[in-house]
Design a protein around this motif. Structure first.
Motif, PDB file in Angstrom:
ATOM      1  N   LEU A   1       0.927  16.245 -12.036  1.00 39.51           N
ATOM      2  CA  LEU A   1      -0.254  16.967 -12.509  1.00 39.51           C
ATOM      3  C   LEU A   1      -0.233  18.414 -12.007  1.00 39.51           C
ATOM      4  N   ALA A   2       0.096  18.611 -10.756  1.00 42.63           N
ATOM      5  CA  ALA A   2       0.174  19.961 -10.188  1.00 42.63           C
ATOM      6  C   ALA A   2       1.269  20.762 -10.885  1.00 42.63           C
ATOM      7  N   GLY A   3       2.402  20.128 -11.154  1.00 44.42           N
ATOM      8  CA  GLY A   3       3.496  20.800 -11.852  1.00 44.42           C
ATOM      9  C   GLY A   3       3.085  21.221 -13.252  1.00 44.42           C
ATOM     10  N   TRP A   4       2.388  20.335 -13.972  1.00 43.85           N
ATOM     11  CA  TRP A   4       1.922  20.677 -15.319  1.00 43.85           C
ATOM     12  C   TRP A   4       0.913  21.811 -15.273  1.00 43.85           C
ATOM     13  N   LEU A   5       0.022  21.766 -14.282  1.00 40.30           N
ATOM     14  CA  LEU A   5      -0.964  22.848 -14.151  1.00 40.30           C
ATOM     15  C   LEU A   5      -0.286  24.183 -13.850  1.00 40.30           C
ATOM     16  N   VAL A   6       0.743  24.166 -13.018  1.00 37.41           N
ATOM     17  CA  VAL A   6       1.487  25.386 -12.710  1.00 37.41           C
ATOM     18  C   VAL A   6       2.185  25.887 -13.974  1.00 37.41           C
ATOM     19  N   LEU A   7       2.825  24.999 -14.725  1.00 37.02           N
ATOM     20  CA  LEU A   7       3.495  25.395 -15.960  1.00 37.02           C
ATOM     21  C   LEU A   7       2.503  25.973 -16.972  1.00 37.02           C
ATOM     22  N   ILE A   8       1.360  25.350 -17.108  1.00 41.77           N
ATOM     23  CA  ILE A   8       0.338  25.850 -18.027  1.00 41.77           C
ATOM     24  C   ILE A   8      -0.156  27.223 -17.574  1.00 41.77           C
ATOM     25  N   GLY A   9      -0.393  27.367 -16.278  1.00 42.88           N
ATOM     26  CA  GLY A   9      -0.838  28.657 -15.737  1.00 42.88           C
ATOM     27  C   GLY A   9       0.191  29.746 -15.966  1.00 42.88           C
ATOM     28  N   VAL A  10       1.457  29.433 -15.731  1.00 41.02           N
ATOM     29  CA  VAL A  10       2.524  30.411 -15.950  1.00 41.02           C
ATOM     30  C   VAL A  10       2.603  30.767 -17.434  1.00 41.02           C
TER      31      VAL A  10
ATOM     32  N   LYS B   1       0.824  -1.206   0.000  1.00 43.64           N
ATOM     33  CA  LYS B   1       0.000   0.000   0.000  1.00 43.64           C
ATOM     34  C   LYS B   1       0.858   1.256   0.000  1.00 43.64           C
ATOM     35  N   SER B   2       1.996   1.238   0.593  1.00 40.85           N
ATOM     36  CA  SER B   2       2.854   2.417   0.619  1.00 40.85           C
ATOM     37  C   SER B   2       3.420   2.708  -0.769  1.00 40.85           C
ATOM     38  N   ALA B   3       3.695   1.697  -1.552  1.00 40.10           N
ATOM     39  CA  ALA B   3       4.191   1.905  -2.911  1.00 40.10           C
ATOM     40  C   ALA B   3       3.092   2.513  -3.779  1.00 40.10           C
ATOM     41  N   ALA B   4       1.860   2.091  -3.598  1.00 40.32           N
ATOM     42  CA  ALA B   4       0.727   2.637  -4.363  1.00 40.32           C
ATOM     43  C   ALA B   4       0.496   4.092  -3.988  1.00 40.32           C
ATOM     44  N   LYS B   5       0.619   4.397  -2.704  1.00 35.40           N
ATOM     45  CA  LYS B   5       0.451   5.782  -2.261  1.00 35.40           C
ATOM     46  C   LYS B   5       1.581   6.655  -2.814  1.00 35.40           C
ATOM     47  N   SER B   6       2.767   6.128  -2.838  1.00 37.38           N
ATOM     48  CA  SER B   6       3.910   6.867  -3.351  1.00 37.38           C
ATOM     49  C   SER B   6       3.732   7.165  -4.836  1.00 37.38           C
ATOM     50  N   LYS B   7       3.246   6.175  -5.584  1.00 40.64           N
ATOM     51  CA  LYS B   7       3.020   6.365  -7.012  1.00 40.64           C
ATOM     52  C   LYS B   7       1.899   7.386  -7.234  1.00 40.64           C
ATOM     53  N   ARG B   8       0.900   7.331  -6.413  1.00 44.11           N
ATOM     54  CA  ARG B   8      -0.231   8.264  -6.509  1.00 44.11           C
ATOM     55  C   ARG B   8       0.232   9.697  -6.218  1.00 44.11           C
ATOM     56  N   LYS B   9       1.064   9.882  -5.222  1.00 39.22           N
ATOM     57  CA  LYS B   9       1.610  11.200  -4.896  1.00 39.22           C
ATOM     58  C   LYS B   9       2.436  11.742  -6.058  1.00 39.22           C
ATOM     59  N   THR B  10       3.183  10.854  -6.695  1.00 44.05           N
ATOM     60  CA  THR B  10       3.993  11.269  -7.834  1.00 44.05           C
ATOM     61  C   THR B  10       3.112  11.799  -8.957  1.00 44.05           C
ATOM     62  N   TYR B  11       2.029  11.079  -9.254  1.00 41.68           N
ATOM     63  CA  TYR B  11       1.106  11.533 -10.297  1.00 41.68           C
ATOM     64  C   TYR B  11       0.455  12.866  -9.938  1.00 41.68           C
ATOM     65  N   VAL B  12       0.086  13.022  -8.667  1.00 41.71           N
ATOM     66  CA  VAL B  12      -0.518  14.277  -8.219  1.00 41.71           C
ATOM     67  C   VAL B  12       0.489  15.417  -8.344  1.00 41.71           C
TER      68      VAL B  12
END
Length: 144
Positions: A32-41, A18-29
């Motif tokens: 996604l947040a990084g891409w949204l910030v780049l798009i916004g900028v 479960k910790s590996a799945a959470k880690s992978k999920r955090k990476t995707y989030v």
């Protein structure tokens, strides 16, 4: 018992924790947040740049328009000055003709003879004076 032991661990997938799945999920989030910030900028930068270009173009157009208006105004003033000079010259010529006409009328009045040839000359000068007066009236109407 010399049989080789086969291990199936290489063939079977490992169960995910479960910790590996959470880690992978955090990476995707985070991605996604990084891409949204780049798009916004990028969108904000594009908006700021277009606003800057619009302001610069508006300023350039305003300065060009001001120069053109100034040029048109100078041309207009030159034309009005030329027209005034022309009217002044015409008035001077007309005054000369009026003076000549007055002299002729005085001469006709003094001679008071029915057989003088000056009457034709008088009518010719009256016609010229009338034409000049009509021209001056039209020029003055254009000035108004």
């Amino acid at each position: 018992m010399d049989t080789p032991i086969e291990t199936r661990s290489a063939e079977l997938p490992l169960p995910r924790s479960k910790s590996a799945a959470k880690s992978k999920r955090k990476t995707y989030v985070l991605l996604l947040a990084g891409w949204l910030v780049l798009i916004g900028v990028g969108v904000t930068g594009a908006k700021l740049y277009t606003d800057h270009v619009k302001a610069q173009i508006a300023q350039d157009i305003a300065s060009q328009t001001q120069k053109q208006l100034q040029s048109v105004q100078e041309d207009y003033q030159k034309q009005v000055a030329q027209l005034k000079e022309s009217v002044s010259a015409d008035m001077t010529q007309l005054q000369t003709k009026v003076d000549t006409l007055n002299e002729l009328l005085a001469f006709v009045k003094d001679s008071a003879s029915n057989k003088t040839d000056n009457s034709n000359q008088l009518y010719t000068q009256l016609g010229d004076v009338k034409k000049k007066l009509d021209e001056l009236k039209s020029n003055l109407d254009m000035l108004k």
